[in-house]
Design a protein around this motif. Structure first.
Motif, PDB file in Angstrom:
ATOM      1  N   UNK A  80      57.752  57.703 110.151  1.00 26.20           N
ATOM      2  CA  UNK A  80      59.126  57.285 109.883  1.00 26.20           C
ATOM      3  C   UNK A  80      59.920  56.990 111.145  1.00 26.20           C
ATOM      4  N   UNK A  81      59.489  57.516 112.274  1.00 22.17           N
ATOM      5  CA  UNK A  81      60.210  57.329 113.519  1.00 22.17           C
ATOM      6  C   UNK A  81      61.435  58.221 113.594  1.00 22.17           C
ATOM      7  N   UNK A  82      62.131  58.160 114.729  1.00 16.96           N
ATOM      8  CA  UNK A  82      63.375  58.894 114.901  1.00 16.96           C
ATOM      9  C   UNK A  82      64.418  57.949 115.486  1.00 16.96           C
ATOM     10  N   UNK A  83      65.609  57.953 114.902  1.00 21.31           N
ATOM     11  CA  UNK A  83      66.651  57.009 115.276  1.00 21.31           C
ATOM     12  C   UNK A  83      67.453  57.506 116.461  1.00 21.31           C
ATOM     13  N   UNK A  84      67.609  56.640 117.453  1.00 20.77           N
ATOM     14  CA  UNK A  84      68.454  56.912 118.609  1.00 20.77           C
ATOM     15  C   UNK A  84      69.584  55.898 118.609  1.00 20.77           C
ATOM     16  N   UNK A  85      70.813  56.378 118.604  1.00 18.62           N
ATOM     17  CA  UNK A  85      71.978  55.510 118.649  1.00 18.62           C
ATOM     18  C   UNK A  85      72.810  55.879 119.863  1.00 18.62           C
ATOM     19  N   UNK A  86      72.984  54.933 120.765  1.00 21.86           N
ATOM     20  CA  UNK A  86      73.700  55.174 122.011  1.00 21.86           C
ATOM     21  C   UNK A  86      75.040  54.457 121.966  1.00 21.86           C
ATOM     22  N   UNK A  87      76.112  55.200 122.019  1.00 23.26           N
ATOM     23  CA  UNK A  87      77.450  54.629 122.010  1.00 23.26           C
ATOM     24  C   UNK A  87      77.899  54.336 123.435  1.00 23.26           C
ATOM     25  N   UNK A  88      78.685  53.283 123.588  1.00 25.25           N
ATOM     26  CA  UNK A  88      79.164  52.888 124.898  1.00 25.25           C
ATOM     27  C   UNK A  88      80.657  53.088 125.044  1.00 25.25           C
TER      28      UNK A  88
END
Length: 124
Positions: free
Chosen positions: A116-124
């Motif tokens: 399934x993977x793992x989600x990485x969300x990087x905010x700027x």
């Protein structure tokens, strides 16, 4: 058949660090080349890092200097350290056992099924 489970993703900020984990229930990590890939919606799944069975490593040019792949054989786990994070690192990250690279970094091929993977969300 190789079975790996990704974890460690989340919502993070630009400039911070994050460590992703790729865990196996059997000692397959030490006996295989393991790779991390990343993918954003409607784009290709791109290879970003490989750790060989001798623990040497390879990286995509886009992540060199920021990504570090490592393993802990006692825990049957491969890690991906990202430091510092950039907005363009936002993606779903997957791991997989891969073939030895016979013609350079990009020549490796996944050997197992995708999780399934793992989600990485990087905010700027």
């Amino acid at each position: 058949q190789v079975q790996l489970v990704e974890s460690g993703g989340g919502l993070v900020h630009t400039g911070e660090s994050l460590r992703l984990s790729c865990a196996a229930s059997t000692p397959i990590v030490s006996a295989n080349h393991i790779a991390w890939y990343r993918q954003v919606p409607e784009q290709t799944r791109d290879l970003v890092a490989v750790i060989r069975d001798d623990s040497s490593t390879l990286y995509a040019d886009s992540v060199k200097g920021r990504f570090t792949i490592s393993r802990d054989n006692s825990k049957n786990t491969v890690y991906l350290q990202i430091n510092p994070l950039k907005p363009e690192d936002t993606a779903t990250y997957y791991c997989n056992a891969v073939s030895p690279e016979l013609a350079g970094f990009q020549s490796v091929r996944p050997l197992g099924s995708w999780g399934r993977g793992t989600q990485v969300t990087v905010s700027s």
